[in-house]
Structure formats: C-alpha cells, structure tokens
Design a protein around this motif. Sequence first.
Motif, PDB file in Angstrom:
ATOM      1  N   ILE A  11     -21.098  12.810 -23.225  1.00 21.40           N
ATOM      2  CA  ILE A  11     -21.042  11.572 -22.445  1.00 21.40           C
ATOM      3  C   ILE A  11     -21.018  10.364 -23.372  1.00 21.40           C
ATOM      4  O   ILE A  11     -20.241   9.426 -23.170  1.00 21.40           O
ATOM      5  CB  ILE A  11     -22.209  11.508 -21.442  1.00 21.40           C
ATOM      6  N   ALA A  12     -21.834  10.378 -24.420  1.00 21.83           N
ATOM      7  CA  ALA A  12     -21.863   9.257 -25.374  1.00 21.83           C
ATOM      8  C   ALA A  12     -20.489   9.062 -26.023  1.00 21.83           C
ATOM      9  O   ALA A  12     -20.029   7.925 -26.164  1.00 21.83           O
ATOM     10  CB  ALA A  12     -22.935   9.486 -26.438  1.00 21.83           C
ATOM     11  N   LEU A  13     -19.831  10.139 -26.402  1.00 22.58           N
ATOM     12  CA  LEU A  13     -18.510  10.020 -27.008  1.00 22.58           C
ATOM     13  C   LEU A  13     -17.507   9.462 -26.001  1.00 22.58           C
ATOM     14  O   LEU A  13     -16.734   8.554 -26.317  1.00 22.58           O
ATOM     15  CB  LEU A  13     -18.042  11.373 -27.543  1.00 22.58           C
ATOM     16  N   LEU A  14     -17.544   9.964 -24.773  1.00 20.48           N
ATOM     17  CA  LEU A  14     -16.646   9.446 -23.730  1.00 20.48           C
ATOM     18  C   LEU A  14     -16.900   7.961 -23.452  1.00 20.48           C
ATOM     19  O   LEU A  14     -15.965   7.189 -23.245  1.00 20.48           O
ATOM     20  CB  LEU A  14     -16.800  10.254 -22.443  1.00 20.48           C
ATOM     21  N   GLU A  15     -18.156   7.551 -23.456  1.00 23.83           N
ATOM     22  CA  GLU A  15     -18.506   6.148 -23.188  1.00 23.83           C
ATOM     23  C   GLU A  15     -18.119   5.210 -24.337  1.00 23.83           C
ATOM     24  O   GLU A  15     -17.777   4.053 -24.105  1.00 23.83           O
ATOM     25  CB  GLU A  15     -20.001   6.007 -22.921  1.00 23.83           C
ATOM     26  N   ASN A  16     -18.183   5.706 -25.565  1.00 24.47           N
ATOM     27  CA  ASN A  16     -17.980   4.844 -26.729  1.00 24.47           C
ATOM     28  C   ASN A  16     -16.528   4.663 -27.145  1.00 24.47           C
ATOM     29  O   ASN A  16     -16.214   3.720 -27.860  1.00 24.47           O
ATOM     30  CB  ASN A  16     -18.786   5.357 -27.918  1.00 24.47           C
ATOM     31  N   GLN A  66      -8.576  14.447 -23.523  1.00 34.91           N
ATOM     32  CA  GLN A  66      -9.240  14.685 -24.794  1.00 34.91           C
ATOM     33  C   GLN A  66      -9.515  13.360 -25.483  1.00 34.91           C
ATOM     34  O   GLN A  66      -8.692  12.444 -25.452  1.00 34.91           O
ATOM     35  CB  GLN A  66      -8.349  15.566 -25.687  1.00 34.91           C
ATOM     36  N   VAL A  67     -10.687  13.257 -26.085  1.00 37.07           N
ATOM     37  CA  VAL A  67     -11.065  12.075 -26.858  1.00 37.07           C
ATOM     38  C   VAL A  67     -11.785  12.556 -28.117  1.00 37.07           C
ATOM     39  O   VAL A  67     -12.410  13.617 -28.118  1.00 37.07           O
ATOM     40  CB  VAL A  67     -11.946  11.113 -26.026  1.00 37.07           C
ATOM     41  N   ASP A  68     -11.647  11.779 -29.195  1.00 40.44           N
ATOM     42  CA  ASP A  68     -12.317  12.177 -30.430  1.00 40.44           C
ATOM     43  C   ASP A  68     -12.776  10.968 -31.227  1.00 40.44           C
ATOM     44  O   ASP A  68     -12.394   9.835 -30.944  1.00 40.44           O
ATOM     45  CB  ASP A  68     -11.421  13.070 -31.294  1.00 40.44           C
ATOM     46  N   VAL A  80     -13.118  17.652 -24.694  1.00 34.63           N
ATOM     47  CA  VAL A  80     -12.012  17.974 -23.806  1.00 34.63           C
ATOM     48  C   VAL A  80     -12.603  18.175 -22.418  1.00 34.63           C
ATOM     49  O   VAL A  80     -13.586  18.904 -22.260  1.00 34.63           O
ATOM     50  CB  VAL A  80     -11.272  19.255 -24.242  1.00 34.63           C
ATOM     51  N   VAL A  81     -12.025  17.486 -21.428  1.00 41.25           N
ATOM     52  CA  VAL A  81     -12.465  17.661 -20.043  1.00 41.25           C
ATOM     53  C   VAL A  81     -11.268  18.017 -19.174  1.00 41.25           C
ATOM     54  O   VAL A  81     -10.122  17.670 -19.491  1.00 41.25           O
ATOM     55  CB  VAL A  81     -13.181  16.408 -19.472  1.00 41.25           C
ATOM     56  N   TRP A  82     -11.551  18.710 -18.081  1.00 42.61           N
ATOM     57  CA  TRP A  82     -10.541  19.067 -17.101  1.00 42.61           C
ATOM     58  C   TRP A  82     -10.955  18.453 -15.778  1.00 42.61           C
ATOM     59  O   TRP A  82     -12.142  18.400 -15.452  1.00 42.61           O
ATOM     60  CB  TRP A  82     -10.439  20.577 -16.957  1.00 42.61           C
ATOM     61  N   GLY A  83      -9.969  17.996 -15.027  1.00 44.32           N
ATOM     62  CA  GLY A  83     -10.289  17.378 -13.749  1.00 44.32           C
ATOM     63  C   GLY A  83      -9.060  17.159 -12.902  1.00 44.32           C
ATOM     64  O   GLY A  83      -7.988  17.709 -13.168  1.00 44.32           O
ATOM     65  N   LYS A 131      -8.202   7.526 -11.312  1.00 45.41           N
ATOM     66  CA  LYS A 131      -9.326   8.131 -12.012  1.00 45.41           C
ATOM     67  C   LYS A 131      -9.088   9.624 -12.118  1.00 45.41           C
ATOM     68  O   LYS A 131      -8.349  10.215 -11.326  1.00 45.41           O
ATOM     69  CB  LYS A 131     -10.656   7.827 -11.334  1.00 45.41           C
ATOM     70  N   ILE A 132      -9.705  10.189 -13.125  1.00 44.77           N
ATOM     71  CA  ILE A 132      -9.728  11.634 -13.310  1.00 44.77           C
ATOM     72  C   ILE A 132     -11.149  12.066 -12.983  1.00 44.77           C
ATOM     73  O   ILE A 132     -12.096  11.713 -13.683  1.00 44.77           O
ATOM     74  CB  ILE A 132      -9.367  12.030 -14.755  1.00 44.77           C
ATOM     75  N   ASN A 133     -11.300  12.777 -11.877  1.00 43.60           N
ATOM     76  CA  ASN A 133     -12.603  13.312 -11.481  1.00 43.60           C
ATOM     77  C   ASN A 133     -12.867  14.550 -12.325  1.00 43.60           C
ATOM     78  O   ASN A 133     -12.174  15.559 -12.195  1.00 43.60           O
ATOM     79  CB  ASN A 133     -12.589  13.670  -9.993  1.00 43.60           C
ATOM     80  N   ILE A 134     -13.855  14.461 -13.193  1.00 38.71           N
ATOM     81  CA  ILE A 134     -14.130  15.532 -14.149  1.00 38.71           C
ATOM     82  C   ILE A 134     -14.818  16.705 -13.455  1.00 38.71           C
ATOM     83  O   ILE A 134     -15.814  16.535 -12.759  1.00 38.71           O
ATOM     84  CB  ILE A 134     -14.987  15.011 -15.313  1.00 38.71           C
ATOM     85  N   LYS A 135     -14.264  17.905 -13.679  1.00 35.66           N
ATOM     86  CA  LYS A 135     -14.846  19.137 -13.126  1.00 35.66           C
ATOM     87  C   LYS A 135     -15.622  19.922 -14.180  1.00 35.66           C
ATOM     88  O   LYS A 135     -16.632  20.526 -13.880  1.00 35.66           O
ATOM     89  CB  LYS A 135     -13.750  20.022 -12.539  1.00 35.66           C
ATOM     90  N   GLU A 136     -15.108  19.918 -15.407  1.00 38.98           N
ATOM     91  CA  GLU A 136     -15.770  20.648 -16.490  1.00 38.98           C
ATOM     92  C   GLU A 136     -15.327  20.079 -17.823  1.00 38.98           C
ATOM     93  O   GLU A 136     -14.346  19.338 -17.898  1.00 38.98           O
ATOM     94  CB  GLU A 136     -15.467  22.145 -16.418  1.00 38.98           C
ATOM     95  N   GLY A 137     -16.063  20.430 -18.869  1.00 35.83           N
ATOM     96  CA  GLY A 137     -15.710  19.924 -20.184  1.00 35.83           C
ATOM     97  C   GLY A 137     -16.385  20.689 -21.298  1.00 35.83           C
ATOM     98  O   GLY A 137     -17.291  21.494 -21.053  1.00 35.83           O
TER      99      GLY A 137
END
Length: 147
Positions: A11-16, A66-68, A80-83, A131-137
């Motif tokens: 979550i921190a990586l996705l937020e930042n 995907q974010v890095d 990596v998240v799927w949604g 929006k991409i509603n995240i199901k898993e990651g």
Amino acid sequence: MLGDLNKGEMIALLENQVIGRLGCYSDGETYVVPINYVYRNNAIYAHSGPGKKIDMLRHNKEVCFQVDEIKDTFSWKSVVVWGTFEELQGEERQQAMQGIIHRIMPLTYKPSQEVSHGISSGVHQQIIVYKINIKEGTGRFEAHDEL
C-alpha cells in the motif's frame, strides 16, 4: 536478498508513486501503457482521452497494474495488482479527477502550463475518468545490506 512485500508495504508503494503501468487484453492483443494515477481505498484512479486503451478496457474489464521503485539493479520494490476497470460518472468522477489533479500537478515542471488530455482547452467532458477496483496483488523487493 529477495523477498515479499507485506500488505502495508504494498500500500505504501502504491500511495507514494504516481506513474504505473496498466496492462489490458482484448481480441488477442495485450497492451501495456504507463499512466498517471492516484491510489485510494483499494483502487487505482486515473484518467485518459479516448483511444486504444479505453476501447480495450471497455471490451475486457479485467486488468493488471504494476508500479515500482527502483534505486538500482539490486535495490528495488515492485507491486502487481489485478482488478476490474470501472468508468466513473457524476460526483465520483469529479472527486477522482480533483484527487488526480491535486496529486500529480504539483509534480510537473510548470504546472500552470501543463495540459493533460486537453483539460484546460475546454474538452474536459471527453476525458474518461476511471478506477481499477483491486481484487488481489503481490509485492516483491530486492535489497542488499552495505558491507
């Protein structure tokens, strides 16, 4: 050392971060494209003009994102998240667009002169906010201690 990121680290990586890669698939074709985004409430919020990406997302709502954060070859984090893709309308669309603008515009070189998909040229209604509603990651990292 290679390892898995825990949920909080993911979550921190996705937020930042503000740029990630969206992967979509339609009619036998895979398409991966960088997007500006905001993460909030287990969803990725973004906007786009009409085009190939939106056509594909409307056809097949299942996506990958995907974010890095890469410091160097041996020091990085990746999520990596799927949604599922969801186009936004009304108040939710407006709030999402405001969140995107407030998060991304301060990071531009000359915010007052930047134009994103014609927002300041009067074609705001052509912008697709989604929006991409995240199901898993999943999240991974590599780090090495200094000797």
